[in-house]
Design a protein around this motif. Structure first.
Motif, short mmCIF file in Angstrom:
data_model
loop_
_atom_site.label_atom_id
_atom_site.label_comp_id
_atom_site.label_asym_id
_atom_site.label_seq_id
_atom_site.Cartn_x
_atom_site.Cartn_y
_atom_site.Cartn_z
N GLY A 1 29.83 -19.08 -15.98
CA GLY A 1 28.45 -19.27 -16.42
C GLY A 1 28.31 -19.28 -17.94
N SER A 2 27.06 -19.34 -18.37
CA SER A 2 26.81 -19.22 -19.81
C SER A 2 27.16 -17.82 -20.29
N SER A 3 27.25 -16.87 -19.35
CA SER A 3 27.70 -15.54 -19.73
C SER A 3 29.08 -15.64 -20.40
N SER B 1 18.35 -12.09 -26.80
CA SER B 1 19.48 -12.77 -26.16
C SER B 1 19.79 -12.15 -24.82
N HIS B 2 20.38 -12.96 -23.96
CA HIS B 2 20.90 -12.47 -22.68
C HIS B 2 21.98 -11.42 -22.95
N ARG B 3 22.17 -10.51 -21.99
CA ARG B 3 23.11 -9.41 -22.20
C ARG B 3 24.54 -9.88 -22.44
N ALA C 1 21.48 -22.01 -22.46
CA ALA C 1 21.76 -21.83 -21.03
C ALA C 1 20.73 -22.54 -20.17
N TRP C 2 19.46 -22.45 -20.59
CA TRP C 2 18.37 -23.02 -19.78
C TRP C 2 18.09 -24.47 -20.10
N GLY C 3 18.80 -25.03 -21.09
CA GLY C 3 18.37 -26.36 -21.56
C GLY C 3 19.41 -27.44 -21.40
N VAL D 1 25.39 -25.34 -16.34
CA VAL D 1 25.22 -26.59 -15.60
C VAL D 1 24.50 -26.32 -14.28
N HIS D 2 24.48 -25.04 -13.88
CA HIS D 2 23.91 -24.69 -12.57
C HIS D 2 22.44 -24.29 -12.65
N LYS D 3 21.88 -24.23 -13.86
CA LYS D 3 20.48 -23.77 -13.96
C LYS D 3 19.53 -24.97 -13.96
C1 PLP Z 1 19.34 -17.02 -22.04
C2 PLP Z 1 20.47 -16.84 -21.09
N1 PLP Z 1 21.72 -17.01 -21.52
C3 PLP Z 1 22.78 -16.88 -20.71
C4 PLP Z 1 22.60 -16.53 -19.38
C5 PLP Z 1 23.79 -16.39 -18.49
O1 PLP Z 1 23.90 -17.55 -17.73
P1 PLP Z 1 24.83 -17.64 -16.44
O2 PLP Z 1 24.03 -17.12 -15.31
O3 PLP Z 1 25.12 -19.10 -16.35
O4 PLP Z 1 26.03 -16.82 -16.70
C6 PLP Z 1 21.31 -16.34 -18.89
C7 PLP Z 1 21.11 -15.99 -17.47
O5 PLP Z 1 20.06 -15.93 -16.95
C8 PLP Z 1 20.22 -16.49 -19.77
O6 PLP Z 1 18.97 -16.27 -19.35
#
Ligand code: PLP
Length: 478
Positions: free
Chosen positions: A95-97, A120-122, A200-202, A225-227
């Motif tokens: 993921g974007s994580s 930011s995301h964790r 991640a969302w765009g 790519v999955h969001k």
């Molecule tokens: C802003 C942002 N970045 C990154 C992520 C992580 O994305 P992923 O679920 O693809 O790992 C999220 C997940 O919700 C997110 O909201």
């Protein structure tokens, strides 16, 4: 020809996946299921396992050989890079994580100060722990009435030291507002700072002319790519453009964080998604945007309901994100979300004030109209007297950073009652999920306000990544 009505474009990974499927090999190597999922009874318990793994083909020794002599992954990555205006990208299965983690390793280093959007995301914190960088937290502009983030603008970067190593910003935000990446890139590049964007969302924005973060000047971009698009769950892409972040550095950072046994199926879904977007992405996204706009038109007629859009936010918003702000209807966003969940329509996130929904090119006219009707009905059913807004605290955290996230992560720790923790330094994360933005991060001072905000968040959502789900205790740095 494809069902987009256009000539087929190149899909190296998808083609190789199909060839592998046709070969029907029974390997003398992994995967342990030996591709025998199609033979009833071949796998013990195949009725249980078969449906879950029936599309699984490994990349190494499956879609390609052990030496990757077909080069299909590299070809597919090059095609994605060309489509989104990157110089070099890597496909990801975490993921974007994983993209954020790798991105922060690529732009940071032990002791370097990286300016990071505090909304930011964790996963950005994971990147700070692994890279050893010190965050200089920056905050986005907040809408004065709605209390929602409008994005980081160049003014938010005032006060950063010239020695800042890089800037990391989320755009679009979770609620769909989009920072001016072009202005941020100009500001950063004037100072020699690379700009990393968590997009991640765009992912879809990159297939609309001029709207992708690379086109707008970002140096490093992570995108799921999955969001917003249609890839397999957990697929994402991270990439670089220009000379401020080296592609080789990104490769090392991705290799640090990735499996050596990637799924060819998941990667091929990224290739297929890109091919679809190349063929008809702009058209389909614009059609989807029109459908979501029709939903907004309908919802704007609901008394007291605020539909977050460019005019309300005062900044550009993601055309496919549907964010509703509810206080003047008296409706509780979490109660509304629960009702939608019961009906099979889980939403992206909700809190007392708002509810966030992700729409994609897959949601057709009939579905969009049905959801708009349903929202109107539920809001009218749940309507109460207007109440003052209660914005979620996580958009406006201004922490006192005592230790770097890495120092706090590796520090000796002890668990104490939350009520006794005020003044201590947190060794763990308290992260309302969704949206996964930490209220309290490792290395930050515990304050009475934060303890109150954590308790309050716990009444609405799961507070994740802390050791005690009851929220009564906390690990602090010993
Ligand atoms: C802003 C942002 N970045 C990154 C992520 C992580 O994305 P992923 O679920 O693809 O790992 C999220 C997940 O919700 C997110 O909201």
């Amino acid at each position: 020809m494809t069902d987009c009505g256009l000539p087929a474009v190149s899909t190296p990974l998808v083609d190789a996946w199909n060839r592998a499927r046709e070969r029907g090999a029974h390997p003398l190597q992994v995967p342990g299921h030996k591709n025998q999922y199609w033979r009833p009874g071949a796998v013990p318990g195949s009725d249980l396992l078969g449906p879950l793994i029936r599309d699984d083909i490994t990349l190494q020794g499956g879609v390609d050989d052990n030496a990757y002599s077909g080069g299909y992954l590299l070809q597919a990555e090059a095609l994605w890079a060309r489509s989104v205006g990157a110089d070099h990208v890597r496909f990801l299965l975490g993921g974007s994580s994983q993209g954020n983690l790798a991105g922060l390793v690529a732009i940071g280093s032990p002791g370097a100060v990286v300016a990071v959007d505090r909304t930011s995301h964790r996963s950005a914190l994971s990147g700070l722990v692994v890279s050893g960088s010190m965050p200089a937290w920056i905050s986005p502009v907040i809408h004065p009435e709605l209390g929602l983030p409008l994005g980081v603008e160049p003014g938010c970067l005032a006060g950063l030291a010239p020695t800042t190593a890089a800037v990391f910003v989320t755009a679009p935000s979770y609620v769909g507002t989009i920072a001016d990446v072009e202005a941020l890139a100009r500001h950063c590049h004037d100072r020699g700072w690379p700009l990393a964007i968590d997009q991640a969302w765009g992912a879809h924005l990159a297939f609309l002319p001029g709207r992708g973060a690379f086109e707008q000047g970002a140096d490093l971009v992570t995108t799921s790519v999955h969001k917003a698009l249609m890839g397999y769950s957990a697929t994402a892409v991270v990439g670089v453009r220009g000379s401020l972040v080296q592609g080789r550095r990104l490769d090392q950072a991705v290799d640090l964080t990735t499996t050596t046994s990637p799924s060819g199926t998941l990667f091929a879904s990224i290739d297929a998604t890109r091919a679809i977007m190349d063929q008809c992405g702009q058209r389909e996204i614009e059609r989807a945007a029109a459908r979501v706009e029709a939903m907004r038109v309908r919802l704007r007629r609901v008394a007291g309901l605020v539909v977050v859009d460019d005019a309300v936010a005062g900044v550009p918003c993601d055309p496919l994100k549907l964010t509703l702000w509810l206080p003047r209807t008296g409706v509780n966003g979490s109660v509304l979300a629960q009702a939608l969940w019961q009906l099979g329509h889980g939403v992206e996130s909700s809190d007392l004030d708002s509810i966030v929904m992700t729409m994609t090119v897959v949601d057709d006219d009939a579905f969009c109209a049905q959801v708009a009707d349903l929202l109107v009905t539920l809001i009218e059913q749940q309507r109460q007297a207007p109440r003052p807004p209660a914005p979620a605290a996580l958009w406006q955290v201004t922490p006192e950073v005592v230790l770097s996230p890495r120092e706090a992560f590796f520090a000796p720790r002890r668990r104490i009652p939350m009520a006794e923790a005020i003044g201590e330094v947190s060794a763990e994360q308290f992260c309302p999920y969704p949206p996964g933005i930490p209220l309290l991060a490792p290395g930050e001072r515990v304050t009475a306000e934060i303890v109150r905000d954590i308790e309050q968040a716990g009444t609405f959502v799961r507070v994740a990544y802390c050791g005690d789900p009851t929220l009564r205790t906390i690990e602090v740095v010993a």
